[in-house]
Motif scaffolding. Sequence first.
Motif, mmCIF file in Angstrom:
data_model
loop_
_atom_site.group_PDB
_atom_site.id
_atom_site.type_symbol
_atom_site.label_atom_id
_atom_site.label_comp_id
_atom_site.label_asym_id
_atom_site.label_seq_id
_atom_site.Cartn_x
_atom_site.Cartn_y
_atom_site.Cartn_z
ATOM 1 N N GLU A 143 -13.312 16.210 -15.429
ATOM 2 C CA GLU A 143 -13.591 14.807 -16.038
ATOM 3 C C GLU A 143 -13.711 13.565 -15.041
ATOM 4 N N LEU A 144 -14.790 13.058 -15.309
ATOM 5 C CA LEU A 144 -15.315 12.005 -14.421
ATOM 6 C C LEU A 144 -15.043 10.731 -15.267
ATOM 7 N N LYS A 161 -21.814 13.787 -21.218
ATOM 8 C CA LYS A 161 -21.817 12.245 -20.907
ATOM 9 C C LYS A 161 -21.541 11.117 -22.256
ATOM 10 N N PHE A 162 -20.353 10.453 -21.942
ATOM 11 C CA PHE A 162 -20.264 9.455 -23.011
ATOM 12 C C PHE A 162 -20.817 7.987 -22.304
ATOM 13 N N HIS A 163 -21.662 7.415 -22.947
ATOM 14 C CA HIS A 163 -21.946 6.094 -22.633
ATOM 15 C C HIS A 163 -21.290 5.056 -23.329
ATOM 16 N N ASN A 164 -20.237 4.568 -23.209
ATOM 17 C CA ASN A 164 -19.763 3.742 -24.152
ATOM 18 C C ASN A 164 -18.953 2.541 -23.111
ATOM 19 N N ASP A 165 -20.068 1.814 -22.488
ATOM 20 C CA ASP A 165 -19.806 0.240 -22.025
ATOM 21 C C ASP A 165 -19.281 -0.453 -22.803
ATOM 22 N N ASP A 166 -18.912 -1.676 -22.112
ATOM 23 C CA ASP A 166 -18.503 -2.776 -23.031
ATOM 24 C C ASP A 166 -19.783 -3.601 -23.621
ATOM 25 N N SER A 167 -19.413 -4.500 -24.684
ATOM 26 C CA SER A 167 -20.741 -4.955 -25.468
ATOM 27 C C SER A 167 -21.488 -5.807 -24.642
ATOM 28 N N ILE A 190 -18.251 19.699 -17.022
ATOM 29 C CA ILE A 190 -18.003 18.293 -16.646
ATOM 30 C C ILE A 190 -18.020 17.327 -17.823
ATOM 31 N N LEU A 191 -17.211 16.638 -17.967
ATOM 32 C CA LEU A 191 -17.219 15.552 -18.862
ATOM 33 C C LEU A 191 -16.870 14.057 -18.466
ATOM 34 N N GLU A 192 -18.067 13.360 -18.472
ATOM 35 C CA GLU A 192 -18.068 12.040 -17.765
ATOM 36 C C GLU A 192 -18.307 10.787 -18.937
ATOM 37 N N LYS A 193 -17.191 10.107 -18.552
ATOM 38 C CA LYS A 193 -16.892 8.961 -19.381
ATOM 39 C C LYS A 193 -17.244 7.547 -18.715
ATOM 40 N N PHE A 194 -18.288 6.700 -19.217
ATOM 41 C CA PHE A 194 -18.697 5.598 -18.660
ATOM 42 C C PHE A 194 -17.896 4.619 -19.609
#
Lengths: 250, 417
Positions: B153-154, B210-216, B181-185
């Motif tokens: 996990e990154l 890959k999860f692209h879940n950055d702040d708004s 691999i699981l990557e979380k932004f």
Amino acid sequence: MSILNIKNIHLSIEDKSILKGVSLNVNPGEVHAIMGPNGSGKSTLSYILSGKEGYELSSGNIYFDNKDLLELSANERSNQGLFLAFQYPVELPGVSSMNFLREAVNVRRKFLGKKELNHLEFVKEARRLASSMFIKDEMLKRSVNVGFSGGEKKRFEILQMMLLEPKLAILDETDSGLDVDALKIVSNGVNNYKGKDNAVIVITHYQRLLDYIVPDYVHILADGVIKKSGGPELAKIIEKNGYAGIVDAA
Amino acid sequence: MQRKHNDFSKAIKKHVNENYLKDDDRRSFLNNFSDWPSPTNEKWRLSRLGKLARKSFIPYVSSSKKIKETSATNEDFFSLVFINGIFCKESSDKLPKEIEMSFLSAKDLISNLRDVNNRSVLNHPTLNITGSCFQDFIKLKIKANCSIAKPIELLQTGNCPHNSIHPLILIEVEKNSKIKILEKFKTNVALNAPLQILKLEKNSKIEFIKFHNDDSETTNLSLLISFLKEDATCNIFNLINGGAFTRSETHSYLKGKNSSMNLNCVYLSTDSQHHDVTSSIYHDFPNCNSSQKVRGVLNKNSTGVFQGKIRVEKKAQKTNAQQMSRALILSDKALSNSKPELEIYADDVVCSHGATVGELDEEQIFYFLSRGIDKQKARFMMIEAFLSEIIEESVDKVFLDEVLNETEIAFKKILEN
């Protein structure tokens, strides 16, 4: 006390008058057949009753189980116990049949103040009824109506009816596209369901289905009005002579 | 009225000179960056960077200031934690002996990209800014003949709203090895510009989520470059739901026969979010497969973009390349753009592409209503079905629950009023 009371309803779609004053009273324990030539407004009637958008009356009243049906949204009508078996059930790709059925059943149970069924309880009940409709487990795992044959779609409609236990079931051309064996399965399902507290409206073009689901009353809908009402013998006359004689231009 | 850009190029020149004066390799990346791509640049026409260009920020540099650490808690993974693009050893798990971790330099980055000659990559702002301003350049090498069952996990975290961050990672899977691999932004920064390079040797395999879940308020410009040798398989699944503007761009080079690249994506957008999936797959060898499948759901004023390119070289006969983009629009103001680009020089290939943009079907909704299920639940179930189809097809079962869960949270959010 009637389950359904339709009072002089009129409906136009894009300035075309489709229903021109239809009245009908359905009591518990009764089976009504609505017959008529193509384009007579039979399916329109089923859409009005089930609350489809674009089918709003220009005048008239409908009472379902003593409530003003027209005040209820489509899903509320179902919650109250009105069921429509579609002539052409739509496909819902990706929506598993089992999940769909469970959601529908639990919404209805919740409305009736019954405990919602958990997954296991529901699967058991669904399988029991499905097997009576000759629906295999494998079919329930598929997406709703996706890849179902014509007969499977109709059997799936009746399975939904059995699970939802409605007060009034409207079967819209449920016999279309069915072979004799499927017709028997579907009819058995309906006959097992009907009882003294509920009612069935069978909308059909042909008399064939009525050999299996025997109606108490037959109504001939044509030109936007009920031209004639009678007992099961009326269907036999139509089988023999067609709509000629009853309807001007059949 | 055109608003003036902040002169970011001047700011990073100063930044690089102050911090890495003697590093000519970093400077070679810097020299390739003159300004943000303009709307006249075809690759960026549908995803304009004006808002980013008007922001004032500089790249983040590590300071002695103690940052609140995130610690990895999930026992199902080997977790590696990054804060503001810097590897955080204390919070990370120890890797098994089959995985070697090292730190690389800008020179290594140049040598790892020597096979790349596409201008859209070489001029990519992420490549050049991250190549010159990165803090840590991590390499993970999965040794040959190893199949590592427990995923990595990154966790890419960050909190510096007035800085850009530049995570840089190279993952090399040696022959006959497999890794998941699981990557979380999940960052709150001005710009998150991660650069990732995947090198898959013969008969190796990577499952990458890959999860692209950055702040708004965050802009995310991800760039991933992958190289596949013979019989290698690279499966990437992207879930994009966060950020004000997120572009996930991938370039895949199929450099050996029978290799397979699957790049599938779901994006979920609401408010004024902009989500962009851009990918190019270069078929240079025969008998390779690729698929690019994208599904988007857009609400309110959001916009979505899919730009998918397939290039099949003359010698890449028996290529099988599929591309499909489908978008579901929930509001009159949402917009979805799809731009397929097929360049095919071989004659014995199967290549397909398609794109649909539509609303939820009223007949289908009515079927739910007629069974007592209310409109909101009907919409929910239909969107869930639309998304789960591609997720179940794309995602390795070890990640399936996590992806379905994350997706459900995201699409519940976009259905909110």
